[in-house]
Design a protein around this motif. Structure first.
Motif, PDB file in Angstrom:
ATOM      1  N   ASP A 250      29.631  43.648  37.195  1.00 61.11           N
ATOM      2  CA  ASP A 250      30.732  42.531  37.307  1.00 61.11           C
ATOM      3  C   ASP A 250      31.770  42.789  36.271  1.00 61.11           C
ATOM      4  OD1 ASP A 250      32.256  40.111  36.981  1.00 61.11           O
ATOM      5  OD2 ASP A 250      30.614  38.869  36.845  1.00 61.11           O
ATOM      6  N   LEU A 251      33.012  43.568  36.811  1.00 59.16           N
ATOM      7  CA  LEU A 251      33.882  43.910  36.314  1.00 59.16           C
ATOM      8  C   LEU A 251      34.877  42.730  35.418  1.00 59.16           C
ATOM      9  CD1 LEU A 251      35.056  46.720  38.656  1.00 59.16           C
ATOM     10  CD2 LEU A 251      34.242  47.302  36.462  1.00 59.16           C
ATOM     11  N   GLY A 252      34.720  41.668  36.017  1.00 55.22           N
ATOM     12  CA  GLY A 252      35.596  40.585  35.544  1.00 55.22           C
ATOM     13  C   GLY A 252      37.015  40.819  36.110  1.00 55.22           C
ATOM     14  N   PRO A 253      37.871  39.726  36.132  1.00 56.39           N
ATOM     15  CA  PRO A 253      39.103  39.657  36.870  1.00 56.39           C
ATOM     16  C   PRO A 253      40.018  40.696  36.387  1.00 56.39           C
ATOM     17  CG  PRO A 253      39.046  37.953  35.261  1.00 56.39           C
ATOM     18  CD  PRO A 253      37.825  38.257  35.501  1.00 56.39           C
ATOM     19  N   THR A 254      40.248  41.246  35.068  1.00 59.82           N
ATOM     20  CA  THR A 254      40.986  42.174  34.376  1.00 59.82           C
ATOM     21  C   THR A 254      40.683  43.642  34.817  1.00 59.82           C
ATOM     22  OG1 THR A 254      41.596  40.708  32.606  1.00 59.82           O
ATOM     23  CG2 THR A 254      42.335  43.210  32.396  1.00 59.82           C
ATOM     24  N   LEU A 255      39.334  44.061  34.798  1.00 57.69           N
ATOM     25  CA  LEU A 255      39.187  45.336  35.098  1.00 57.69           C
ATOM     26  C   LEU A 255      38.806  45.510  36.734  1.00 57.69           C
ATOM     27  CD1 LEU A 255      36.461  46.652  32.545  1.00 57.69           C
ATOM     28  CD2 LEU A 255      38.525  47.715  32.981  1.00 57.69           C
ATOM     29  N   PHE A 256      38.724  44.619  37.337  1.00 60.43           N
ATOM     30  CA  PHE A 256      38.528  44.594  38.677  1.00 60.43           C
ATOM     31  C   PHE A 256      39.927  44.964  39.260  1.00 60.43           C
ATOM     32  CE2 PHE A 256      38.010  43.167  43.237  1.00 60.43           C
ATOM     33  CZ  PHE A 256      37.062  43.849  43.601  1.00 60.43           C
ATOM     34  N   ALA A 257      40.877  44.181  38.833  1.00 57.41           N
ATOM     35  CA  ALA A 257      42.330  44.289  39.087  1.00 57.41           C
ATOM     36  C   ALA A 257      42.795  45.860  38.884  1.00 57.41           C
ATOM     37  CB  ALA A 257      43.280  43.143  38.554  1.00 57.41           C
ATOM     38  N   ARG A 258      42.349  46.402  37.698  1.00 58.12           N
ATOM     39  CA  ARG A 258      42.623  47.686  37.502  1.00 58.12           C
ATOM     40  C   ARG A 258      42.083  48.829  38.417  1.00 58.12           C
ATOM     41  NH1 ARG A 258      43.717  47.680  31.651  1.00 58.12           N
ATOM     42  NH2 ARG A 258      44.787  45.621  31.232  1.00 58.12           N
ATOM     43  N   TRP A 259      40.925  48.384  38.772  1.00 54.99           N
ATOM     44  CA  TRP A 259      40.098  49.183  39.626  1.00 54.99           C
ATOM     45  C   TRP A 259      40.840  49.275  41.079  1.00 54.99           C
ATOM     46  CZ3 TRP A 259      36.020  48.148  43.624  1.00 54.99           C
ATOM     47  CH2 TRP A 259      35.527  49.341  44.153  1.00 54.99           C
ATOM     48  N   VAL A 260      41.295  48.162  41.443  1.00 54.40           N
ATOM     49  CA  VAL A 260      42.011  47.764  42.852  1.00 54.40           C
ATOM     50  C   VAL A 260      43.085  48.505  42.536  1.00 54.40           C
ATOM     51  CG1 VAL A 260      42.966  46.547  44.451  1.00 54.40           C
ATOM     52  CG2 VAL A 260      40.666  45.842  43.414  1.00 54.40           C
ATOM     53  N   GLU A 261      44.033  48.589  41.483  1.00 53.81           N
ATOM     54  CA  GLU A 261      45.132  49.038  41.403  1.00 53.81           C
ATOM     55  C   GLU A 261      45.109  50.846  41.502  1.00 53.81           C
ATOM     56  OE1 GLU A 261      46.466  47.864  37.619  1.00 53.81           O
ATOM     57  OE2 GLU A 261      46.934  45.687  38.647  1.00 53.81           O
ATOM     58  N   GLY A 262      43.885  51.118  41.132  1.00 51.75           N
ATOM     59  CA  GLY A 262      43.552  52.354  40.912  1.00 51.75           C
ATOM     60  C   GLY A 262      42.952  53.079  42.115  1.00 51.75           C
ATOM     61  N   GLY A 263      43.123  52.340  43.142  1.00 53.63           N
ATOM     62  CA  GLY A 263      42.602  52.751  44.396  1.00 53.63           C
ATOM     63  C   GLY A 263      41.215  52.565  44.826  1.00 53.63           C
ATOM     64  N   MET A 264      40.592  51.744  44.059  1.00 50.91           N
ATOM     65  CA  MET A 264      39.081  51.515  44.409  1.00 50.91           C
ATOM     66  C   MET A 264      38.275  52.782  44.288  1.00 50.91           C
ATOM     67  SD  MET A 264      39.497  48.278  46.839  1.00 50.91           S
ATOM     68  CE  MET A 264      37.918  47.798  46.704  1.00 50.91           C
ATOM     69  N   ALA A 265      38.682  53.653  43.433  1.00 49.65           N
ATOM     70  CA  ALA A 265      37.938  54.966  43.357  1.00 49.65           C
ATOM     71  C   ALA A 265      36.689  54.879  42.805  1.00 49.65           C
ATOM     72  CB  ALA A 265      38.787  56.090  42.523  1.00 49.65           C
ATOM     73  N   GLY A 266      35.617  55.800  43.308  1.00 52.15           N
ATOM     74  CA  GLY A 266      34.487  56.063  42.905  1.00 52.15           C
ATOM     75  C   GLY A 266      33.448  56.578  43.882  1.00 52.15           C
ATOM     76  N   LYS A 267      32.021  56.743  43.571  1.00 54.20           N
ATOM     77  CA  LYS A 267      31.195  57.047  44.630  1.00 54.20           C
ATOM     78  C   LYS A 267      29.800  56.532  44.252  1.00 54.20           C
ATOM     79  CE  LYS A 267      29.755  61.088  41.722  1.00 54.20           C
ATOM     80  NZ  LYS A 267      29.551  62.654  41.728  1.00 54.20           N
ATOM     81  N   GLY A 268      28.960  56.323  45.367  1.00 55.78           N
ATOM     82  CA  GLY A 268      27.838  55.890  45.063  1.00 55.78           C
ATOM     83  C   GLY A 268      27.766  54.245  44.918  1.00 55.78           C
ATOM     84  N   ILE A 269      28.832  53.669  45.497  1.00 58.84           N
ATOM     85  CA  ILE A 269      29.136  52.292  45.139  1.00 58.84           C
ATOM     86  C   ILE A 269      29.454  51.459  46.265  1.00 58.84           C
ATOM     87  CG2 ILE A 269      29.684  52.554  42.663  1.00 58.84           C
ATOM     88  CD1 ILE A 269      32.591  52.557  43.643  1.00 58.84           C
ATOM     89  N   ARG A 270      29.223  49.838  46.223  1.00 61.75           N
ATOM     90  CA  ARG A 270      29.998  49.296  47.182  1.00 61.75           C
ATOM     91  C   ARG A 270      30.307  47.845  46.643  1.00 61.75           C
ATOM     92  NH1 ARG A 270      24.483  48.857  50.734  1.00 61.75           N
ATOM     93  NH2 ARG A 270      23.363  47.530  49.160  1.00 61.75           N
ATOM     94  N   GLU A 271      31.471  47.252  47.513  1.00 62.79           N
ATOM     95  CA  GLU A 271      31.691  46.050  46.794  1.00 62.79           C
ATOM     96  C   GLU A 271      30.606  44.953  46.979  1.00 62.79           C
ATOM     97  OE1 GLU A 271      35.857  44.168  47.042  1.00 62.79           O
ATOM     98  OE2 GLU A 271      35.793  45.879  48.568  1.00 62.79           O
ATOM     99  N   ALA A 272      30.627  43.914  46.078  1.00 65.56           N
ATOM    100  CA  ALA A 272      29.260  42.954  46.173  1.00 65.56           C
ATOM    101  C   ALA A 272      29.573  41.487  45.795  1.00 65.56           C
ATOM    102  CB  ALA A 272      28.022  43.610  45.140  1.00 65.56           C
ATOM    103  N   GLY A 273      31.078  41.266  46.104  1.00 69.59           N
ATOM    104  CA  GLY A 273      31.261  39.974  45.967  1.00 69.59           C
ATOM    105  C   GLY A 273      32.392  39.855  44.961  1.00 69.59           C
ATOM    106  N   ARG A 274      32.809  38.436  44.577  1.00 67.55           N
ATOM    107  CA  ARG A 274      34.145  38.586  43.701  1.00 67.55           C
ATOM    108  C   ARG A 274      33.835  39.335  42.372  1.00 67.55           C
ATOM    109  NH1 ARG A 274      36.877  32.998  41.854  1.00 67.55           N
ATOM    110  NH2 ARG A 274      38.575  33.810  40.957  1.00 67.55           N
ATOM    111  N   ASN A 275      34.958  40.355  42.218  1.00 59.13           N
ATOM    112  CA  ASN A 275      34.866  41.088  40.796  1.00 59.13           C
ATOM    113  C   ASN A 275      33.673  41.975  40.653  1.00 59.13           C
ATOM    114  OD1 ASN A 275      37.304  40.026  40.303  1.00 59.13           O
ATOM    115  ND2 ASN A 275      36.403  38.376  39.058  1.00 59.13           N
TER     116      ASN A 275
END
Length: 347
Positions: A250-275
């Motif tokens: 759970d990234l929380g709203p601030t870190l989740f927004a930063r992750w979205v702004e960064g292109g939702m970059a990563g590997k071995g992951i998938r979205e799992a609901g709000r933030n």
């Protein structure tokens, strides 16, 4: 000049400077001159002092060293009683716990003579990027003599605050065994000083009932300018899937927004609901391109669940990587080892 020789020269120089300053302050008489001569002789022939704590089981006190991770020191242990326990445990909130610290004498730059100094212990939110001393709160300290061999010091930890999950930092402070370098980065300070040890190990006790255990994990920026960072997930030994385990961040709203702004970059992951992001493969996953402002530290939450009992703990490692104060663009800024156990559901 080698690191070892440099440190010996530095320590010898400090001792000689101290003697010279004393000579300037004392009135010069024949008696004091003779005393100063004897003092100078003792200083010149005094055995070097080097007390150290291990950063890693293979650590022998060389500073700096390249061992990894440096944030799981075997020389720091938390126990619920004043009798040392076999393995470190999570502190119990609201009561007195005890921190056991092992001081080793001599290190590679010392001769093993007794040294008097102070051991200080600090805490912070688990994770990486904790700026020294801004993000650290002192738990306690003790003045202690350290003789040749291993000296175990016990520091009471009164009134542990909730939720009871912390990184711990131990610092040996002695005028005859000074730090060789100190800056804002705890990771750099720990590598450069065998006087510093860092422990970020957390136990996660689950049951097959499916309850969720939540752990805080902070990432920070020790630099004044913005940086891009990654949170990397790995496993040591059996994978979490053997326990039917699931890890959601759970990234929380601030870190989740930063992750979205960064292109939702990563590997071995998938979205799992709000933030939230599920770590599909805890053995080789990452959340990347997370922007942190200068000197900023933000906290996410790790949510652990499991369905199958296991006989031995499963180690899940979560580590922050990014630019460090020593100029490295990709450095281990700190992490936590989560020892996950799963028991059968109580009936």
């Amino acid at each position: 000049m080698s690191t070892r020789l440099t440190q010996r020269v530095r320590r010898s120089t400090l001792a000689l400077i101290g003697t010279a300053t004393l000579a300037l302050l004392l009135p010069v008489t024949s008696a004091t001159a003779a005393a100063l001569d004897r003092s100078t002789d003792r200083t010149a022939t005094a055995a070097p002092v080097d007390v150290f704590m291990k950063d890693h089981p293979s650590d022998v006190g060389i500073q700096p060293h390249g061992l990894s991770p440096i944030w799981a020191s075997p020389d720091i242990k938390v126990c619920p009683t004043a009798v040392e326990c076999a393995t470190s445990q999570n502190p119990i909130v609201g009561q007195t716990n005890y921190i056991f610290i092992k001081l080793r004498n001599p290190g590679p730059y010392g001769a093993g003579g007794m040294e008097q100094g102070e051991i200080h212990v600090y805490r912070t939110t688990p994770g990486g990027g904790a700026t020294w001393p801004t993000h650290w709160t002192e738990i306690g300290w003790m003045s202690v003599p350290v003789y040749a061999g291993v000296t175990t010091v016990t520091i009471p930890w009164n009134g542990v605050p909730g939720p009871g999950h912390f990184c711990l930092l131990a610092r040996w402070v002695s005028p005859n065994d000074p730090m060789t370098f100190e800056g804002p980065s705890n990771s750099v300070n720990t590598r450069e000083n065998n006087n510093i040890a860092w422990r970020n190990v957390d136990s996660v006790a689950l049951s097959t009932s499916g309850q969720t255990e939540v752990r805080p994990f902070a990432i920070g920026n020790v630099l004044r300018e913005p940086t891009r960072n990654s949170v990397v997930f790995s496993e040591d030994g059996a994978p979490l899937r053997t326990a039917g385990g699931r890890l959601v961040v759970d990234l929380g709203p601030t870190l989740f927004a930063r992750w979205v702004e960064g292109g939702m970059a990563g590997k071995g992951i998938r979205e799992a609901g709000r933030n939230r992001v599920e770590i599909v493969d805890p053995g080789q996953a990452s959340l990347d391109n997370l922007m942190l402002r200068g000197n900023e530290r933000l906290t996410m939450r790790l949510l652990f669940t499991a369905t199958n009992p296991v006989e031995k703990p499963i180690a899940v490692m979560v580590t922050q990587f990014g630019p460090d104060a020593d100029g490295k663009d990709w450095a281990d800024l700190g992490g936590v080892r989560y020892d996950v156990t799963v028991s059968k559901q109580d009936r």
